[in-house]
Motif scaffolding. Structure first.
Motif, PDB file in Angstrom:
ATOM      1  N   PHE A  31       0.689  -1.154   0.012  1.00  0.00           N
ATOM      2  CA  PHE A  31       0.073   0.101  -0.069  1.00  0.00           C
ATOM      3  C   PHE A  31       0.770   1.396  -0.033  1.00  0.00           C
ATOM      4  O   PHE A  31       0.536   2.380  -0.770  1.00  0.00           O
ATOM      5  N   ALA A  32       1.765   1.363   0.556  1.00  0.00           N
ATOM      6  CA  ALA A  32       2.913   2.290   0.656  1.00  0.00           C
ATOM      7  C   ALA A  32       3.447   2.743  -0.617  1.00  0.00           C
ATOM      8  O   ALA A  32       4.107   3.876  -0.777  1.00  0.00           O
ATOM      9  N   GLU A  33       3.534   1.871  -1.620  1.00  0.00           N
ATOM     10  CA  GLU A  33       4.127   1.913  -2.658  1.00  0.00           C
ATOM     11  C   GLU A  33       2.905   2.269  -3.851  1.00  0.00           C
ATOM     12  O   GLU A  33       3.159   2.110  -5.204  1.00  0.00           O
ATOM     13  N   GLN A  34       1.876   2.613  -3.406  1.00  0.00           N
ATOM     14  CA  GLN A  34       0.768   2.682  -4.371  1.00  0.00           C
ATOM     15  C   GLN A  34       0.379   4.273  -4.433  1.00  0.00           C
ATOM     16  O   GLN A  34      -0.023   4.875  -3.551  1.00  0.00           O
ATOM     17  N   GLN A  35       0.650   4.918  -5.805  1.00  0.00           N
ATOM     18  CA  GLN A  35       0.274   6.196  -5.907  1.00  0.00           C
ATOM     19  C   GLN A  35      -1.406   6.591  -5.929  1.00  0.00           C
ATOM     20  O   GLN A  35      -1.652   7.562  -5.177  1.00  0.00           O
ATOM     21  N   HIS A  36      -2.089   5.517  -6.206  1.00  0.00           N
ATOM     22  CA  HIS A  36      -3.363   5.593  -6.076  1.00  0.00           C
ATOM     23  C   HIS A  36      -3.913   4.264  -5.652  1.00  0.00           C
ATOM     24  O   HIS A  36      -3.248   3.200  -6.189  1.00  0.00           O
ATOM     25  N   PRO A  37      -4.993   4.167  -4.816  1.00  0.00           N
ATOM     26  CA  PRO A  37      -5.472   2.650  -4.664  1.00  0.00           C
ATOM     27  C   PRO A  37      -5.712   1.869  -5.995  1.00  0.00           C
ATOM     28  O   PRO A  37      -6.316   2.465  -6.931  1.00  0.00           O
ATOM     29  N   LEU A  38      -5.296   0.740  -5.995  1.00  0.00           N
ATOM     30  CA  LEU A  38      -5.675  -0.162  -7.208  1.00  0.00           C
ATOM     31  C   LEU A  38      -6.796  -1.061  -6.915  1.00  0.00           C
ATOM     32  O   LEU A  38      -7.298  -1.432  -5.948  1.00  0.00           O
ATOM     33  N   ARG A  39      -7.493  -1.332  -8.099  1.00  0.00           N
ATOM     34  CA  ARG A  39      -8.376  -2.401  -7.891  1.00  0.00           C
ATOM     35  C   ARG A  39      -8.065  -3.395  -9.021  1.00  0.00           C
ATOM     36  O   ARG A  39      -7.705  -3.322 -10.160  1.00  0.00           O
ATOM     37  N   PRO A  40      -8.563  -4.546  -8.742  1.00  0.00           N
ATOM     38  CA  PRO A  40      -8.401  -5.779  -9.673  1.00  0.00           C
ATOM     39  C   PRO A  40      -9.004  -5.526 -11.213  1.00  0.00           C
ATOM     40  O   PRO A  40     -10.066  -4.941 -11.317  1.00  0.00           O
ATOM     41  N   GLY A  41      -8.294  -6.175 -12.205  1.00  0.00           N
ATOM     42  CA  GLY A  41      -8.595  -5.791 -13.383  1.00  0.00           C
ATOM     43  C   GLY A  41      -8.373  -4.615 -14.164  1.00  0.00           C
ATOM     44  O   GLY A  41      -8.376  -4.289 -15.344  1.00  0.00           O
ATOM     45  N   SER A  42      -7.842  -3.801 -13.320  1.00  0.00           N
ATOM     46  CA  SER A  42      -7.318  -2.570 -14.094  1.00  0.00           C
ATOM     47  C   SER A  42      -5.756  -2.604 -14.370  1.00  0.00           C
ATOM     48  O   SER A  42      -5.009  -3.644 -13.774  1.00  0.00           O
ATOM     49  N   PHE A  43      -5.145  -1.697 -15.358  1.00  0.00           N
ATOM     50  CA  PHE A  43      -3.782  -1.581 -15.544  1.00  0.00           C
ATOM     51  C   PHE A  43      -3.077  -0.599 -14.840  1.00  0.00           C
ATOM     52  O   PHE A  43      -3.610   0.545 -14.856  1.00  0.00           O
ATOM     53  N   THR A  44      -1.779  -0.723 -14.749  1.00  0.00           N
ATOM     54  CA  THR A  44      -1.062   0.355 -13.962  1.00  0.00           C
ATOM     55  C   THR A  44       0.380   0.393 -14.499  1.00  0.00           C
ATOM     56  O   THR A  44       0.960  -0.638 -14.623  1.00  0.00           O
ATOM     57  N   LEU A  45       1.478   1.448 -14.496  1.00  0.00           N
ATOM     58  CA  LEU A  45       2.591   1.388 -14.590  1.00  0.00           C
ATOM     59  C   LEU A  45       3.318   1.088 -13.270  1.00  0.00           C
ATOM     60  O   LEU A  45       2.794   1.564 -12.235  1.00  0.00           O
ATOM     61  N   VAL A  46       4.131  -0.003 -13.316  1.00  0.00           N
ATOM     62  CA  VAL A  46       4.789  -0.490 -12.181  1.00  0.00           C
ATOM     63  C   VAL A  46       6.276  -0.448 -12.348  1.00  0.00           C
ATOM     64  O   VAL A  46       6.749  -0.820 -13.452  1.00  0.00           O
ATOM     65  N   LYS A  47       7.206   0.010 -11.430  1.00  0.00           N
ATOM     66  CA  LYS A  47       8.557   0.157 -11.168  1.00  0.00           C
ATOM     67  C   LYS A  47       8.674  -1.139 -10.392  1.00  0.00           C
ATOM     68  O   LYS A  47       8.503  -1.534  -9.421  1.00  0.00           O
ATOM     69  N   ILE A  48       9.641  -2.222 -10.977  1.00  0.00           N
ATOM     70  CA  ILE A  48       9.958  -3.221 -10.193  1.00  0.00           C
ATOM     71  C   ILE A  48      11.441  -2.977  -9.495  1.00  0.00           C
ATOM     72  O   ILE A  48      12.432  -2.481 -10.242  1.00  0.00           O
ATOM     73  N   TYR A  49      11.138  -3.514  -8.290  1.00  0.00           N
ATOM     74  CA  TYR A  49      12.604  -3.403  -7.584  1.00  0.00           C
ATOM     75  C   TYR A  49      12.708  -4.329  -6.394  1.00  0.00           C
ATOM     76  O   TYR A  49      11.760  -5.333  -6.406  1.00  0.00           O
ATOM     77  N   LEU A  50      13.851  -4.216  -5.714  1.00  0.00           N
ATOM     78  CA  LEU A  50      14.110  -5.258  -4.447  1.00  0.00           C
ATOM     79  C   LEU A  50      13.718  -4.710  -3.201  1.00  0.00           C
ATOM     80  O   LEU A  50      14.436  -3.315  -3.054  1.00  0.00           O
ATOM     81  N   ASP A  51      12.898  -5.340  -2.282  1.00  0.00           N
ATOM     82  CA  ASP A  51      12.477  -4.485  -1.292  1.00  0.00           C
ATOM     83  C   ASP A  51      13.655  -4.565  -0.090  1.00  0.00           C
ATOM     84  O   ASP A  51      14.655  -5.119  -0.597  1.00  0.00           O
TER      85      ASP A  51
END
Length: 216
Positions: A31-51
């Protein structure tokens, strides 16, 4: 790892969201890495990183990861672009998963959409380091301009000396007719105009030699 991708949200629970990134285990977006709340079925730009624990994770806070100013980029360089969002001026795009750039709407000769990956070029690097982009390959040679000018002349002659396109026409219409960008079309039109082979009217181009020559 380290890339930005256009991914589909497949689940959201009390821990965060999960997106399909092509592997058997979906990618987790806290949740801390979500610019806006996400919902199932939607598409979004995602940066992939190592926690912090070395596990793959995703973030939609793209601005936190992508630089606004250019580093090690040069004018005319070919780059990979991921279309991010539309603005008043055009489309923001992520360059090589690292930098923000801008494609101007008035220079686009074909449609682009959010999430699309296209090949582009660095058009200019502004004084503030921000990057302007283009889909037009640089170095369109003089011989190709001449060939396009001949094609425009042939089209004029085949249509009674008139073509319903000019340097104010929308880029998609120009591309549909000649398969080139508006910038290249304007160069060819300019060459024909300087050679006094055409006149430019509000509704299009008119040939100056469409009338048959009188005999000696």
């Amino acid at each position: 790892m380290g890339q930005v991708a256009w991914l589909k949200v497949v689940d959201v629970n009390h821990l965060g969201a999960f997106v399909d990134w092509g592997l058997s285990k979906d990618l987790f977006i806290p949740f801390a890495e979500q610019q806006h709340p996400l919902r199932p079925g939607s598409f979004t730009l995602v940066k992939i990183y190592l926690d912090n624990q070395g596990r793959p994770a995703g973030s939609t806070r793209i601005d936190h990861w992508i630089e606004d100013t250019a580093t090690d980029l040069s004018i005319g360089q070919e780059v990979s672009l991921l279309i991010a969002e539309q603005t008043d001026l055009g489309f923001k795009a992520v360059i090589n998963h690292q930098f923000w750039g801008l494609l101007y709407s008035n220079e686009l000769y074909r449609r682009v959409r959010k999430g699309q990956i296209v090949t582009g070029y660095i058009q200019r690097i502004r004084d503030d380091g921000k990057i302007d982009l283009t889909l037009n390959q640089p170095g369109f040679s003089e011989s190709k301009i001449e060939a396009l000018a001949r094609e425009i002349e042939n089209t004029l002659h085949a249509n009674s000396g008139f073509l319903a396109l000019n340097d104010k026409s929308p880029p998609p219409e120009i591309y549909a007719a000649f398969g080139v960008s508006k910038k290249v079309f304007k160069q060819a039109v300019g060459a024909l105009y300087k050679a006094q082979k055409i006149t430019i009217e509000s509704g299009g181009l008119r040939s100056t030699d469409s009338a048959p020559e009188s005999g000696a």
